[in-house]
Design an enzyme around this catalytic site. Structure first.
Site, mmCIF file in Angstrom:
data_model
loop_
_atom_site.group_PDB
_atom_site.id
_atom_site.type_symbol
_atom_site.label_atom_id
_atom_site.label_comp_id
_atom_site.label_asym_id
_atom_site.label_seq_id
_atom_site.Cartn_x
_atom_site.Cartn_y
_atom_site.Cartn_z
ATOM 1 N N LYS A 1 105.786 92.564 1.760
ATOM 2 C CA LYS A 1 104.695 90.971 1.723
ATOM 3 C C LYS A 1 103.800 91.656 1.726
ATOM 4 O O LYS A 1 102.232 91.542 1.202
ATOM 5 C CB LYS A 1 104.259 90.445 3.648
ATOM 6 C CG LYS A 1 105.510 89.772 3.522
ATOM 7 C CD LYS A 1 105.412 88.719 4.758
ATOM 8 C CE LYS A 1 106.226 88.203 5.185
ATOM 9 N NZ LYS A 1 106.982 88.644 5.996
ATOM 10 N N GLY A 2 104.024 93.329 1.577
ATOM 11 C CA GLY A 2 102.375 93.517 1.358
ATOM 12 C C GLY A 2 101.758 94.113 -0.295
ATOM 13 O O GLY A 2 100.930 94.768 -0.138
ATOM 14 N N ASP B 1 105.594 105.919 -0.951
ATOM 15 C CA ASP B 1 106.165 107.126 0.333
ATOM 16 C C ASP B 1 107.346 107.581 -0.309
ATOM 17 O O ASP B 1 106.676 108.786 -1.738
ATOM 18 C CB ASP B 1 106.145 106.710 1.202
ATOM 19 C CG ASP B 1 106.913 107.381 2.782
ATOM 20 O OD1 ASP B 1 105.814 108.562 1.925
ATOM 21 O OD2 ASP B 1 106.962 107.206 3.469
HETATM 22 P P1 IMP Z 1 109.286 104.000 0.419
HETATM 23 O O1 IMP Z 1 110.507 103.691 -0.078
HETATM 24 O O2 IMP Z 1 109.316 105.186 0.862
HETATM 25 O O3 IMP Z 1 108.605 104.974 -1.284
HETATM 26 O O4 IMP Z 1 108.322 103.086 1.426
HETATM 27 C C1 IMP Z 1 107.445 102.295 0.505
HETATM 28 C C2 IMP Z 1 107.610 101.026 1.309
HETATM 29 O O5 IMP Z 1 107.563 101.845 3.163
HETATM 30 C C3 IMP Z 1 106.071 100.364 0.866
HETATM 31 O O6 IMP Z 1 106.286 99.433 0.113
HETATM 32 C C4 IMP Z 1 105.643 99.606 2.553
HETATM 33 O O7 IMP Z 1 106.583 99.019 2.234
HETATM 34 C C5 IMP Z 1 106.887 101.444 3.323
HETATM 35 N N1 IMP Z 1 105.718 102.081 3.482
HETATM 36 C C6 IMP Z 1 105.373 103.032 3.562
HETATM 37 N N2 IMP Z 1 104.453 103.918 3.855
HETATM 38 C C7 IMP Z 1 104.054 103.077 4.386
HETATM 39 C C8 IMP Z 1 102.249 103.134 5.242
HETATM 40 O O8 IMP Z 1 101.420 104.194 4.817
HETATM 41 N N3 IMP Z 1 101.351 101.711 5.648
HETATM 42 C C9 IMP Z 1 102.639 100.318 5.775
HETATM 43 N N4 IMP Z 1 103.431 100.096 5.023
HETATM 44 C C10 IMP Z 1 104.351 101.275 5.002
HETATM 45 MG MG MG Z 2 106.139 97.587 0.250
#
Ligand code: IMP
Ligand code: MG
Length: 178
Positions: A42-43, A100
């Site tokens: 939902k982000g 991230d």
């Molecule tokens: P990744 O797979 O590590 O790139 O993570 C991405 C997903 O993790 C994002 O789409 C977010 O849903 C969640 N996420 C990563 N960092 C944050 C943050 O600082 N706040 C909230 N959600 C996060």
């Molecule tokens: Mg996300």
């Protein structure tokens, strides 16, 4: 709660200005092409609705639901709600809240490429490059942010804080609450 907020990193005025300028750039880049926006729930929802209104091109949009298995190996991602529409032959722009490690987007990108879109491009509101595991080609980035967990404008902590109109960090005690 207002008192949970430690620091506002990106105020609403800055978000608005940056989203408008991304919209102008996307409008220019996609001249002559119909755009299909795909957001990750939902982000990405808050960013998607503002960005869509800043793009002056014919466009359609769709939502993808995903979940990561907590406690398992990194990057185990699963589709919980698939797209409604076929993307074959379409110009797809993925609209994400934050990158991230890059694992989530790498997974989504791989899955969507199998469906043979005409093009597949990534737009993320936030980029936090410190924990990147997979290198990902991102065409549009709103803001690079420091190495801190953030909430607001769609981003949550345990389902809360998505409705904050700015991007902020939380007081450490919030994470200790049950
Ligand atoms: P990744 O797979 O590590 O790139 O993570 C991405 C997903 O993790 C994002 O789409 C977010 O849903 C969640 N996420 C990563 N960092 C944050 C943050 O600082 N706040 C909230 N959600 C996060
Ligand atoms: Mg996300």
């Amino acid at each position: 709660m207002q008192t949970d907020i430690a620091k506002i990193l990106i105020p609403a005025t800055k978000l608005r200005a940056r989203v408008r300028s991304l919209g102008r750039k996307i409008t220019r880049d996609y001249a002559g092409r119909d755009l299909h926006l795909v957001t990750v729930m939902k982000g990405g929802l808050f960013f998607l609705t503002d960005l869509a209104r800043a793009i002056e091109r014919p466009l359609s949009l769709d939502c993808l639901g995903i979940s990561s298995y907590a406690g398992q190996s990194h990057g185990t991602v699963r589709i919980t709600k698939d797209l409604d529409d076929d993307i074959e032959g379409r110009h797809v722009l993925i609209v994400e809240d934050i990158i991230d490690t890059g694992l989530t987007l790498a997974y989504i990108r791989r899955q969507l490429l199998l469906r043979q879109p005409a093009s597949l491009t990534i737009c993320t509101l936030l980029d936090r490059p410190y924990r990147r595991i997979v290198d990902i080609d991102v065409a549009y980035v709103g803001f690079a942010i420091p190495d801190e967990f953030v909430v607001g404008y769609g981003l949550d902590w345990r389902g809360q804080y998505r409705n904050l109109p700015y991007i902020a960090t939380l007081h450490p005690e919030v994470y200790r609450r049950e």
